[in-house]
Scaffold this active site. Structure first.
Site, PDB file in Angstrom:
ATOM      1  N   LYS A 190       7.412  26.101  -4.053  1.00  0.00           N
ATOM      2  CA  LYS A 190       7.799  26.882  -2.872  1.00  0.00           C
ATOM      3  C   LYS A 190       8.019  28.368  -3.190  1.00  0.00           C
ATOM      4  CE  LYS A 190       9.904  22.958  -0.411  1.00  0.00           C
ATOM      5  NZ  LYS A 190      11.128  22.455   0.271  1.00  0.00           N
TER       6      LYS A 190
ATOM      7  N   TYR B  75       5.085  21.028   8.385  1.00  0.00           N
ATOM      8  CA  TYR B  75       6.427  20.463   8.518  1.00  0.00           C
ATOM      9  C   TYR B  75       6.725  19.983   9.946  1.00  0.00           C
ATOM     10  CZ  TYR B  75       8.256  21.428   3.809  1.00  0.00           C
ATOM     11  OH  TYR B  75       8.524  21.404   2.454  1.00  0.00           O
TER      12      TYR B  75
ATOM     13  N   PHE C  58      16.937  23.232  11.228  1.00  0.00           N
ATOM     14  CA  PHE C  58      16.477  24.152  10.181  1.00  0.00           C
ATOM     15  C   PHE C  58      14.975  24.426  10.238  1.00  0.00           C
ATOM     16  CE2 PHE C  58      16.717  19.850   8.296  1.00  0.00           C
ATOM     17  CZ  PHE C  58      15.392  19.675   7.891  1.00  0.00           C
TER      18      PHE C  58
ATOM     19  N   THR D 229      17.318  16.785  -2.523  1.00  0.00           N
ATOM     20  CA  THR D 229      16.991  17.939  -1.670  1.00  0.00           C
ATOM     21  C   THR D 229      17.974  19.088  -1.891  1.00  0.00           C
ATOM     22  OG1 THR D 229      16.236  16.335  -0.022  1.00  0.00           O
ATOM     23  CG2 THR D 229      16.509  18.608   0.728  1.00  0.00           C
TER      24      THR D 229
ATOM     25  N   ASN E 232      14.606  25.305  -2.169  1.00  0.00           N
ATOM     26  CA  ASN E 232      14.794  24.300  -3.210  1.00  0.00           C
ATOM     27  C   ASN E 232      13.553  24.074  -4.086  1.00  0.00           C
ATOM     28  OD1 ASN E 232      13.333  22.930  -1.335  1.00  0.00           O
ATOM     29  ND2 ASN E 232      14.817  21.301  -0.981  1.00  0.00           N
TER      30      ASN E 232
ATOM     31  N   HIS F  54       8.277  20.894  -3.067  1.00  0.00           N
ATOM     32  CA  HIS F  54       8.096  19.838  -2.067  1.00  0.00           C
ATOM     33  C   HIS F  54       7.326  18.709  -2.727  1.00  0.00           C
ATOM     34  CE1 HIS F  54       6.661  17.573   1.421  1.00  0.00           C
ATOM     35  NE2 HIS F  54       5.484  17.574   0.811  1.00  0.00           N
TER      36      HIS F  54
ATOM     37  N   GLU G  67      -1.040  14.677   3.471  1.00  0.00           N
ATOM     38  CA  GLU G  67      -0.714  16.019   2.974  1.00  0.00           C
ATOM     39  C   GLU G  67      -1.772  16.530   1.990  1.00  0.00           C
ATOM     40  OE1 GLU G  67       4.127  15.512   3.509  1.00  0.00           O
ATOM     41  OE2 GLU G  67       3.317  15.814   1.497  1.00  0.00           O
TER      42      GLU G  67
HETATM   43  P1  RTP Z   1      10.445  18.238   0.877  1.00  0.00           P
HETATM   44  O1  RTP Z   1       9.945  17.516   2.129  1.00  0.00           O
HETATM   45  O2  RTP Z   1      10.315  19.744   0.966  1.00  0.00           O
HETATM   46  O3  RTP Z   1       9.841  17.657  -0.366  1.00  0.00           O
HETATM   47  O4  RTP Z   1      12.006  17.970   0.730  1.00  0.00           O
HETATM   48  P2  RTP Z   1      12.816  16.628   0.947  1.00  0.00           P
HETATM   49  O5  RTP Z   1      11.879  15.496   1.302  1.00  0.00           O
HETATM   50  O6  RTP Z   1      13.714  16.455  -0.226  1.00  0.00           O
HETATM   51  O7  RTP Z   1      13.697  17.013   2.203  1.00  0.00           O
HETATM   52  P3  RTP Z   1      13.368  16.901   3.768  1.00  0.00           P
HETATM   53  O8  RTP Z   1      14.498  16.179   4.416  1.00  0.00           O
HETATM   54  O9  RTP Z   1      11.982  16.386   3.979  1.00  0.00           O
HETATM   55  O10 RTP Z   1      13.453  18.431   4.227  1.00  0.00           O
HETATM   56  C1  RTP Z   1      12.352  19.288   4.091  1.00  0.00           C
HETATM   57  C2  RTP Z   1      12.804  20.627   3.605  1.00  0.00           C
HETATM   58  O11 RTP Z   1      13.548  21.286   4.624  1.00  0.00           O
HETATM   59  C3  RTP Z   1      14.524  22.127   4.029  1.00  0.00           C
HETATM   60  N1  RTP Z   1      15.851  21.722   4.486  1.00  0.00           N
HETATM   61  N2  RTP Z   1      16.769  22.585   4.846  1.00  0.00           N
HETATM   62  N3  RTP Z   1      19.166  23.771   5.773  1.00  0.00           N
HETATM   63  C4  RTP Z   1      19.104  22.452   5.651  1.00  0.00           C
HETATM   64  O12 RTP Z   1      20.034  21.733   5.892  1.00  0.00           O
HETATM   65  C5  RTP Z   1      17.844  21.876   5.197  1.00  0.00           C
HETATM   66  N4  RTP Z   1      17.600  20.585   5.058  1.00  0.00           N
HETATM   67  C6  RTP Z   1      16.327  20.483   4.607  1.00  0.00           C
HETATM   68  C7  RTP Z   1      14.400  21.972   2.529  1.00  0.00           C
HETATM   69  O13 RTP Z   1      13.545  22.998   2.024  1.00  0.00           O
HETATM   70  C8  RTP Z   1      13.752  20.611   2.407  1.00  0.00           C
HETATM   71  O14 RTP Z   1      13.104  20.473   1.169  1.00  0.00           O
HETATM   72 MG    MG Z   2      10.386  15.633   2.828  1.00  0.00          MG
END
Ligand code: RTP
Ligand code: MG
Length: 140
Positions: free
Chosen positions: A11, A51, A59, A93, A114, A117, A128
């Protein structure tokens, strides 16, 4: 365990801090092979489409702006159980919850910024990968 492929994105917060090589080393040390990779800059529209699953989340706007703010490195990782293995190497996350030695523990700045992804299931991995790569770009 079957050989799988998963989509990974380094990222903007990480590309900006020149961490691509250090993050790739983590993948390779875990036995994941980088079988395709390119550095691109997403438009807001592309980030929004990628996304889309999070469209209703508070968010979403912030996430899309962040993903379009600087170049990203999109890549396909291959290996035994690659989808779960990549999620393990990435860490939780929120970096505050991430285990020691994980990418997010070492490099992430916040729950939003973070660093990486990773696809979360075989169906999303296939979807994807084809979002970013054509069949011609994927060699075995
Ligand atoms: P990713 O999809 O990016 O691999 O991350 P993940 O599965 O661990 O988390 P996900 O729930 O799918 O969330 C996607 C991305 O959104 C951002 N996020 N921001 N501000 C917040 O509370 C928040 N929560 C999620 C993060 O960049 C997360 O990786
Ligand atoms: Mg995710």
């Amino acid at each position: 365990m079957a050989i799988e492929r998963t989509l990974s994105i380094i990222k903007p917060d990480a590309t900006k801090r020149n961490l691509t090589g250090k993050i790739n080393a983590k993948f390779e040390e875990a036995g994941l092979r980088i079988v395709a990779q390119k550095r691109i800059k997403l438009t807001m529209e592309q980030a929004g489409k990628f996304y889309e699953v999070h469209k209703e989340r508070p968010f979403y706007g912030e996430l899309c702006e962040f993903m379009a703010s600087e170049p990203v490195v999109v890549q396909v990782l291959e290996g035994e159980g690659a989808i779960a293995k990549n999620r393990e190497v990435m860490g939780a996350t929120n970096p505050a919850d991430a285990a020691d030695g994980t990418i997010r523990k070492e490099f992430a700045l916040s729950v939003g910024e973070n660093s990486v992804h990773g696809s979360d299931a075989p169906e999303t991995a296939a979807q994807e990968i084809s979002f970013f790569f054509s069949g011609l770009e994927l060699v075995g």
